[in-house]
Design a protein around this motif. Structure first.
Motif, PDB file in Angstrom:
ATOM      1  N   THR A 298       0.862  -1.171   0.000  1.00 53.40           N
ATOM      2  CA  THR A 298       0.000   0.000   0.000  1.00 53.40           C
ATOM      3  C   THR A 298       0.901   1.224   0.000  1.00 53.40           C
ATOM      4  O   THR A 298       2.136   1.092  -0.009  1.00 53.40           O
ATOM      5  N   SER A 299       0.308   2.406   0.000  1.00 55.65           N
ATOM      6  CA  SER A 299       1.122   3.621  -0.009  1.00 55.65           C
ATOM      7  C   SER A 299       0.630   4.576   1.070  1.00 55.65           C
ATOM      8  O   SER A 299      -0.571   4.599   1.392  1.00 55.65           O
ATOM      9  N   VAL A 300       1.565   5.343   1.614  1.00 53.65           N
ATOM     10  CA  VAL A 300       1.247   6.276   2.698  1.00 53.65           C
ATOM     11  C   VAL A 300       2.084   7.542   2.506  1.00 53.65           C
ATOM     12  O   VAL A 300       3.020   7.542   1.711  1.00 53.65           O
ATOM     13  N   PRO A 301       1.775   8.604   3.231  1.00 54.22           N
ATOM     14  CA  PRO A 301       2.633   9.794   3.155  1.00 54.22           C
ATOM     15  C   PRO A 301       4.007   9.525   3.758  1.00 54.22           C
ATOM     16  O   PRO A 301       4.173   8.621   4.584  1.00 54.22           O
ATOM     17  N   THR A 302       4.964  10.367   3.364  1.00 48.41           N
ATOM     18  CA  THR A 302       6.348  10.198   3.839  1.00 48.41           C
ATOM     19  C   THR A 302       6.417  10.086   5.354  1.00 48.41           C
ATOM     20  O   THR A 302       7.129   9.236   5.891  1.00 48.41           O
ATOM     21  N   GLU A 303       5.670  10.950   6.035  1.00 42.88           N
ATOM     22  CA  GLU A 303       5.781  11.016   7.491  1.00 42.88           C
ATOM     23  C   GLU A 303       5.382   9.696   8.161  1.00 42.88           C
ATOM     24  O   GLU A 303       5.848   9.398   9.254  1.00 42.88           O
ATOM     25  N   ARG A 304       4.536   8.912   7.503  1.00 41.44           N
ATOM     26  CA  ARG A 304       4.094   7.641   8.103  1.00 41.44           C
ATOM     27  C   ARG A 304       4.804   6.441   7.497  1.00 41.44           C
ATOM     28  O   ARG A 304       4.570   5.301   7.898  1.00 41.44           O
ATOM     29  N   SER A 305       5.683   6.701   6.540  1.00 40.85           N
ATOM     30  CA  SER A 305       6.309   5.613   5.805  1.00 40.85           C
ATOM     31  C   SER A 305       7.545   5.093   6.538  1.00 40.85           C
ATOM     32  O   SER A 305       8.284   5.886   7.128  1.00 40.85           O
ATOM     33  N   PRO A 306       7.784   3.791   6.506  1.00 37.18           N
ATOM     34  CA  PRO A 306       7.018   2.726   5.881  1.00 37.18           C
ATOM     35  C   PRO A 306       6.015   2.085   6.843  1.00 37.18           C
ATOM     36  O   PRO A 306       6.249   2.072   8.055  1.00 37.18           O
ATOM     37  N   VAL A 307       4.923   1.572   6.314  1.00 37.53           N
ATOM     38  CA  VAL A 307       4.024   0.773   7.149  1.00 37.53           C
ATOM     39  C   VAL A 307       4.505  -0.686   7.065  1.00 37.53           C
ATOM     40  O   VAL A 307       5.518  -0.981   6.427  1.00 37.53           O
ATOM     41  N   ALA A 308       3.764  -1.578   7.707  1.00 38.63           N
ATOM     42  CA  ALA A 308       4.240  -2.960   7.856  1.00 38.63           C
ATOM     43  C   ALA A 308       4.520  -3.621   6.503  1.00 38.63           C
ATOM     44  O   ALA A 308       3.811  -3.389   5.529  1.00 38.63           O
TER      45      ALA A 308
ATOM     46  N   GLN B 125       7.566  21.800  -6.232  1.00 39.10           N
ATOM     47  CA  GLN B 125       7.805  22.813  -5.207  1.00 39.10           C
ATOM     48  C   GLN B 125       8.611  22.289  -4.032  1.00 39.10           C
ATOM     49  O   GLN B 125       8.821  23.007  -3.058  1.00 39.10           O
ATOM     50  N   THR B 126       9.053  21.049  -4.105  1.00 39.09           N
ATOM     51  CA  THR B 126       9.771  20.489  -2.971  1.00 39.09           C
ATOM     52  C   THR B 126      10.967  19.700  -3.467  1.00 39.09           C
ATOM     53  O   THR B 126      11.111  19.448  -4.654  1.00 39.09           O
ATOM     54  N   ARG B 127      11.821  19.351  -2.557  1.00 41.10           N
ATOM     55  CA  ARG B 127      12.965  18.529  -2.910  1.00 41.10           C
ATOM     56  C   ARG B 127      12.662  17.093  -2.522  1.00 41.10           C
ATOM     57  O   ARG B 127      12.277  16.817  -1.382  1.00 41.10           O
ATOM     58  N   THR B 128      12.825  16.180  -3.455  1.00 43.62           N
ATOM     59  CA  THR B 128      12.648  14.755  -3.151  1.00 43.62           C
ATOM     60  C   THR B 128      14.008  14.121  -2.898  1.00 43.62           C
ATOM     61  O   THR B 128      15.040  14.693  -3.252  1.00 43.62           O
ATOM     62  N   ALA B 129      13.981  12.962  -2.269  1.00 48.11           N
ATOM     63  CA  ALA B 129      15.252  12.306  -1.938  1.00 48.11           C
ATOM     64  C   ALA B 129      15.104  10.801  -2.039  1.00 48.11           C
ATOM     65  O   ALA B 129      14.013  10.250  -1.821  1.00 48.11           O
TER      66      ALA B 129
ATOM     67  N   ALA C 246      12.747   1.812   7.815  1.00 48.03           N
ATOM     68  CA  ALA C 246      12.208   2.993   8.497  1.00 48.03           C
ATOM     69  C   ALA C 246      13.324   4.000   8.776  1.00 48.03           C
ATOM     70  O   ALA C 246      13.158   5.206   8.572  1.00 48.03           O
ATOM     71  N   GLY C 247      14.477   3.493   9.237  1.00 49.42           N
ATOM     72  CA  GLY C 247      15.621   4.372   9.480  1.00 49.42           C
ATOM     73  C   GLY C 247      16.086   5.052   8.207  1.00 49.42           C
ATOM     74  O   GLY C 247      16.420   6.235   8.184  1.00 49.42           O
ATOM     75  N   MET C 248      16.064   4.321   7.127  1.00 47.87           N
ATOM     76  CA  MET C 248      16.509   4.884   5.845  1.00 47.87           C
ATOM     77  C   MET C 248      15.538   5.952   5.350  1.00 47.87           C
ATOM     78  O   MET C 248      15.951   6.951   4.762  1.00 47.87           O
TER      79      MET C 248
ATOM     80  N   ARG D  94      15.576  13.656   6.039  1.00 52.41           N
ATOM     81  CA  ARG D  94      16.553  14.650   6.507  1.00 52.41           C
ATOM     82  C   ARG D  94      17.361  15.182   5.326  1.00 52.41           C
ATOM     83  O   ARG D  94      17.638  16.377   5.232  1.00 52.41           O
ATOM     84  N   LEU D  95      17.707  14.284   4.434  1.00 51.41           N
ATOM     85  CA  LEU D  95      18.486  14.680   3.256  1.00 51.41           C
ATOM     86  C   LEU D  95      17.721  15.713   2.433  1.00 51.41           C
ATOM     87  O   LEU D  95      18.284  16.707   1.966  1.00 51.41           O
ATOM     88  N   ALA D  96      16.431  15.477   2.295  1.00 54.85           N
ATOM     89  CA  ALA D  96      15.613  16.389   1.496  1.00 54.85           C
ATOM     90  C   ALA D  96      15.499  17.750   2.169  1.00 54.85           C
ATOM     91  O   ALA D  96      15.343  18.768   1.500  1.00 54.85           O
ATOM     92  N   GLU D  97      15.613  17.787   3.492  1.00 54.23           N
ATOM     93  CA  GLU D  97      15.417  19.029   4.228  1.00 54.23           C
ATOM     94  C   GLU D  97      16.668  19.881   4.291  1.00 54.23           C
ATOM     95  O   GLU D  97      16.596  21.080   4.509  1.00 54.23           O
TER      96      GLU D  97
END
Lengths: 156, 506
Positions: B405-415, B447-451, B486-488, B494-497
């Motif tokens: 499934t897919s989720v927003p970055t902030e919740r990624s990854p799910v199980a 409008q944003t930086r992806t990583a 999840a750590g990655m 962080r890299l994108a920010e």
């Protein structure tokens, strides 16, 4: 009409520096000193820009007024001799923001036609004045940029 | 550039509008063409403004950088402090750059960089001033124009301020237009602009309308249209992105029936490379990619931004296409095979696209409850493993999103589900598992930086005995593979920010 503004005072106004005596005299003859109380509007956004205001004493808040955001403070002018209402020099001659007295202010109101008469009589004198006005706007650009990035608005 | 074109270019520039044609001709004679390559600086903030430029062709990025007095000094680098930036873009013919050459104290206020090969006409300040001194009427007219331009820039920045406070360019533009409405003719096309900007399918019409108003409107319309147009960099970028997605969809869905799937995959990824080349992105860890293909790449899967929805209700997933086109294709020279969900019966857009790519379908029975009749889940699982193993054995990379499934970055990854790891366990020779984490593809990527972060590869047998029961495999997936990913993903965030990360593209 109020007493004639001293030419020496006009000569110190930033945008008029380097202007010849005849130009300063013409402006002095047409200018009127006004005192405005705290909170009074000097110019209103989208109003006809028929007057160039020169701040002699006090400080003026520059506001953008949109219905959805209310009054958005974009700058404060404190420097004596600074111009409020430079849109008088710029088509379509509508004030692009409002200016409100932060405290009691003393200002000089100079009708736009007085400047236009100077410009017609001596274009190089006019060009000098307009270059100085443009420099003023340029300086406010930096202030607006700082405000955009949440810095304190640069006072004038 | 010939003289006639130079005169026409200057005459139609905002900086010389209304100036006597005689003076424009004389200045065109003093001006010199100057070309800039993509990435080259045209003017640099803080430097002496000894020339102004009029853009003849090309797209330019304009950046006002401000050093933040609120930030502490960097201990290692001394006086250098972080900066904030305000960015605009310009692409229209006649756009004036470096107009600080006409305004005291003659210091460039911003940095202008060519985004594409850019051709300009350069007017030297000393020559301009000498001409003005000798021609007082011109001096006055030009000073009026310089003042006009300075005021326009201030208006642009103030509108950006409103947009910032509203957190929406569209709302700021709507507010501006509502404010000017009483001063506009009731028939002015400007009244339509907020509505046209409200949907991506009519943004084109809004932009064309603004372009026309800048040229042909009355004085207030020209002023307002110019202000609005300068704010639309992000909207324009989003529109270009959307058009790219539409084109890519058609490259695949309308490919000739005889074209092999491998060729279609390749073509679509080359199109995606062009799309992503126009975005801000950063990739780290490419040194971890195995030298040869034939491995399993597992990645987290992010939701798509609704702006990317095509008119046929299909969305091209940007994160997986980024990994395939920007990481795997350049390294291996081949388009990877993806594992994708089989289209539901009503998903015609989805089916038209994926049916042409030769990807491996997983049926909803593997992921969700399967309401469709057909082979049993076990049979489908066996079929999937056979097909996938065949690709791996043939030296093709496979990309799998184990979440299903897919989720927003902030919740990624799910199980994670175990399918990707079961495939690794059952395939001989055993493939490597290469983890790739992605961030921010769920945002507006214009409008944003992806990583993306490529992690170190490993073999499942290094962690789980091939003969161990499924429970051991599931335990490994849940307590090792998932936390590692999840750590990655946090690393990718962080890299994108980071303000100026090394290796950023665009």
């Amino acid at each position: 009409m109020a007493a004639l503004i001293p030419l020496s005072a006009l000569a110190e106004v930033e945008i008029l520096k380097g202007s010849p005596a005849w130009a300063l005299t013409l402006l002095a003859e047409n200018a009127e000193e006004r005192r405005l109380t705290r909170g009074a509007l000097v110019v209103r956004q989208h109003g006809p820009a028929d007057i160039v205001w020169i701040l002699l004493e006090g400080s003026v808040e520059i506001l953008l007024q949109f219905e959805v955001v209310g009054d958005l403070l974009v700058g404060v002018q404190r420097e004596a001799g600074s111009v409020v209402g430079w849109s008088a020099f710029r088509e379509p001659h509508l004030y692009t923001s409002s200016a409100r007295c932060e405290q009691e202010c003393r200002l000089l109101a100079v009708p736009r036609p007085a400047f236009e008469e100077i410009f017609a009589r001596d274009p190089l004198v006019g060009a000098n004045i307009l270059r100085r006005v443009a420099a003023t706007i340029d300086a406010r650009l930096e202030g607006a940029l700082r405000f955009l990035t949440d810095e304190e608005p640069a006072g004038e | 550039m010939d003289t006639v074109r130079e005169v026409e270019l200057l005459a139609n520039s905002a900086l010389f509008e209304g100036i006597d044609p005689h003076h424009v001709r004389e200045l065109a004679g003093l001006a010199t063409p100057q070309a800039f390559q993509a990435g080259e600086t045209i003017v640099a903030q803080g430097e002496s403004a000894d020339a102004l430029y009029v853009v003849e062709q090309g797209e330019v990025r304009i950046v006002y950088a401000l050093s933040s007095s609120a930030q502490p000094l960097d201990e290692e680098e001394g006086a250098r402090a972080p900066t904030s930036e305000v960015v605009f873009a310009a692409r229209e013919r006649g756009y004036p750059l470096g107009w600080s050459a006409a305004v005291d104290p003659n210091v460039y206020r911003a940095t202008a960089t060519a985004l594409t090969p850019t051709h300009t006409l350069r007017v030297d300040r000393a020559q301009l001033e000498a001409y003005a001194q000798a021609h007082p009427v011109f001096a006055l007219a030009f000073a009026r124009r310089a003042l006009w331009l300075a005021g326009a820039r201030l208006g642009t920045v103030r509108l950006a301020l409103v947009a910032n406070r509203l957190r929406s360019q569209r709302e700021a533009i709507a507010a501006l237009l509502a404010d000017y409405a009483p001063t506009l003719p009731v028939t002015s096309p400007l009244h339509h602009i907020p509505h046209l900007l409200g949907h991506r399918l009519t943004v084109d019409t809004a932009l064309a309308s603004l372009d026309a108003l800048v040229r042909e409107g009355n004085r207030v319309e020209r002023e307002v249209a110019g202000l609005v147009r300068e704010q639309l960099h992000d909207i324009r970028a989003a529109l270009l992105l959307f058009r790219s997605l539409q084109r890519i969809y058609e490259v695949v869905a309308s490919a000739p029936p005889e074209l092999p799937a491998e060729e279609i995959r390749q073509r679509s990824l080359l199109e995606f490379q062009q799309l992503f080349a126009g975005t801000r992105h950063i990739v780290c860890g490419q040194e971890n990619l195995p030298a040869c293909p034939g491995h399993i790449f597992v990645m987290n899967h992010l939701v798509n931004h609704p702006d990317n929805l095509l008119p046929n209700d299909f969305i091209l997933t940007l994160d997986t296409h980024f990994v395939a086109s920007m990481i795997l294709l350049p390294h291996y020279g081949q388009a990877p095979i993806r594992v994708v969900r089989k289209s539901h019966r009503h998903e015609h857009g989805h089916q038209r696209y994926f049916d042409r790519l030769g990807y491996i379908y997983v049926y909803s029975g593997h992921v969700e409850e399967d309401a469709e009749p057909g082979p049993s889940p076990d049979d489908r699982r066996r079929e999937f493993l056979e097909i996938a193993a065949g690709h791996l054995a043939a030296g093709r990379n496979i990309v799998i999103c184990p979440e299903g499934t897919s989720v927003p970055t902030e919740r990624s990854p799910v199980a994670f589900r175990a399918g990707a790891f079961r495939l690794a366990r059952l395939t001989r020779p055993e493939p490597l598992i290469v983890p790739i984490a992605v961030a921010n593809f769920d945002k507006r990527i214009a409008q944003t930086r992806t990583a993306a972060v490529v992690g170190k590869s490993w073999r499942l047998s290094e962690h789980v005995d091939p003969e161990a029961p499924d429970s051991v495999l599931h335990d490994f997936v849940n307590h090792h593979a998932h936390p590692m990913m999840a750590g990655m993903v946090r690393d990718a965030e962080r890299l994108a920010e980071e303000a100026n990360p090394p290796g950023e593209a665009r």
